[in-house]
Design a protein around this motif. Sequence first.
Motif, PDB file in Angstrom:
ATOM      1  N   LEU A  34       0.914  -1.096  -0.082  1.00 41.90           N
ATOM      2  CA  LEU A  34      -0.151  -0.198  -0.031  1.00 41.90           C
ATOM      3  C   LEU A  34       0.849   1.131   0.042  1.00 41.90           C
ATOM      4  O   LEU A  34       2.067   1.067   0.331  1.00 41.90           O
ATOM      5  N   TYR A  35       0.350   2.506  -0.461  1.00 40.85           N
ATOM      6  CA  TYR A  35       0.981   3.499   0.052  1.00 40.85           C
ATOM      7  C   TYR A  35      -0.040   4.374   0.788  1.00 40.85           C
ATOM      8  O   TYR A  35      -1.192   4.728   0.363  1.00 40.85           O
ATOM      9  N   LEU A  36       0.722   4.922   1.685  1.00 39.62           N
ATOM     10  CA  LEU A  36      -0.145   6.074   2.722  1.00 39.62           C
ATOM     11  C   LEU A  36       0.089   7.475   2.356  1.00 39.62           C
ATOM     12  O   LEU A  36       1.092   8.033   2.331  1.00 39.62           O
ATOM     13  N   THR A  37      -1.062   8.100   2.385  1.00 41.03           N
ATOM     14  CA  THR A  37      -0.926   9.800   1.939  1.00 41.03           C
ATOM     15  C   THR A  37      -1.748  10.279   3.199  1.00 41.03           C
ATOM     16  O   THR A  37      -2.737   9.512   3.999  1.00 41.03           O
ATOM     17  N   GLU A  38      -1.295  11.401   3.616  1.00 41.25           N
ATOM     18  CA  GLU A  38      -1.715  12.045   4.925  1.00 41.25           C
ATOM     19  C   GLU A  38      -2.642  13.291   4.248  1.00 41.25           C
ATOM     20  O   GLU A  38      -1.951  14.466   4.113  1.00 41.25           O
ATOM     21  N   ALA A  39      -3.752  13.252   4.607  1.00 43.24           N
ATOM     22  CA  ALA A  39      -4.636  14.739   4.411  1.00 43.24           C
ATOM     23  C   ALA A  39      -4.651  15.362   5.596  1.00 43.24           C
ATOM     24  O   ALA A  39      -4.050  14.979   6.521  1.00 43.24           O
ATOM     25  N   LYS A  40      -5.225  16.531   5.476  1.00 41.00           N
ATOM     26  CA  LYS A  40      -5.292  17.535   6.640  1.00 41.00           C
ATOM     27  C   LYS A  40      -6.048  16.715   7.661  1.00 41.00           C
ATOM     28  O   LYS A  40      -5.639  16.752   8.882  1.00 41.00           O
ATOM     29  N   GLU A  41      -7.163  15.908   7.606  1.00 47.51           N
ATOM     30  CA  GLU A  41      -7.776  15.151   8.698  1.00 47.51           C
ATOM     31  C   GLU A  41      -7.695  13.885   8.805  1.00 47.51           C
ATOM     32  O   GLU A  41      -8.130  13.154   9.897  1.00 47.51           O
ATOM     33  N   GLU A  42      -7.363  13.094   7.926  1.00 45.27           N
ATOM     34  CA  GLU A  42      -7.274  11.663   7.994  1.00 45.27           C
ATOM     35  C   GLU A  42      -6.232  10.891   7.139  1.00 45.27           C
ATOM     36  O   GLU A  42      -5.526  11.690   6.137  1.00 45.27           O
ATOM     37  N   LYS A  43      -5.783   9.817   7.422  1.00 47.64           N
ATOM     38  CA  LYS A  43      -4.674   9.006   6.620  1.00 47.64           C
ATOM     39  C   LYS A  43      -5.314   8.208   5.666  1.00 47.64           C
ATOM     40  O   LYS A  43      -6.553   7.379   5.901  1.00 47.64           O
ATOM     41  N   GLN A  44      -4.980   8.391   4.441  1.00 47.79           N
ATOM     42  CA  GLN A  44      -5.643   7.236   3.190  1.00 47.79           C
ATOM     43  C   GLN A  44      -4.644   6.172   2.960  1.00 47.79           C
ATOM     44  O   GLN A  44      -3.410   6.532   2.705  1.00 47.79           O
ATOM     45  N   TYR A  45      -5.155   4.949   2.573  1.00 44.94           N
ATOM     46  CA  TYR A  45      -4.259   3.817   2.111  1.00 44.94           C
ATOM     47  C   TYR A  45      -4.778   3.526   0.846  1.00 44.94           C
ATOM     48  O   TYR A  45      -5.956   3.506   0.451  1.00 44.94           O
TER      49      TYR A  45
END
Length: 315
Positions: A34-45
């Motif tokens: 997976l790759y993990l991105t960090e938005a302002k309010e949550e982490k997305q996989y």
Amino acid sequence: MEQLTDLKAILHSKRANIYYLEKCRVMQKDGRVLYLTEAKEEKQYWNIPIANTTVILLGTGTSITQAAARMLASAGVLIGFCGGGGTPLLMGNEIEWLTPQSEYRPTEYVQGWLSFWFDAQKRLEVAKQFQHGRIDYLRRIWGKDKDLKTEGFDSGDEDIAGALANCAAKIDNAKNVTELLVGEAQLTKSLYKAAVKRTQLGDFSRNAESVDDANIFLNHGNYLAYGLGATTLWVLGIPHGFAVMHGKTRRGALVFDVADLVKDTLILPWAFISAKEKTTEQEFRQQILQKFTEHKALDFMFDTVKDIALQGDKA
């Protein structure tokens, strides 16, 4: 977790995905990469279908875990380290690509390749085969691609047909690789001129350092093609240093030779079209990957390299 044999079920030449990732973390979780991105309010996989992936380019702000790297290696996925926008490749530990290691890759292709490589005249003849293959591919694709024809790119047009015919004649008459390189540069220059005429982008000068859209897209697309070239050579077991066009002293030069088979055909026109249409880099990248798949670019690279390697001492 998927079995090793399952991960390699899709032939490399049939895989559809190339990923360029930035500002994220690549990791292994629950048997998946997976790759993990960090938005302002949550982490997305986001899942990466590694069994159908050829190359992953890791751009700025990325990291990768050891577990993810091991799983990618098990699936035969190349990892390339690069800067922003997919370019340039960065040299780490004196390599351009982190390649999955396997002592069980085929031997007949590297043995066939080396059977001619140390003979300068045979190497020149193979370089000519590469150049003719490149021209034939462009003639064929530009002659049938409806999207390109809509944008005015047709291999039957007088200026394009003339440039291809002129280059083909120079290939046949070339006495050394330097003359081949001159002919190659002249053809690409003619194709740039044709592209500028069709997209009405005004004065264009090829400069990898320029920040205009056409040059940026050319850089970006070329590195996608380098990923396919590196994959082809790794799968066939041919070291990247045994080039036929770009010189014996340039590290990784055979990757550039193989990538050149498709660059003018697929990268060049869409770089100019995308610049005209003011598309984003992501939209351009998706267009290129779609055309790679549609016109079987990886298959073409594999077939060309395999045919030349297996002709061995006939080269």
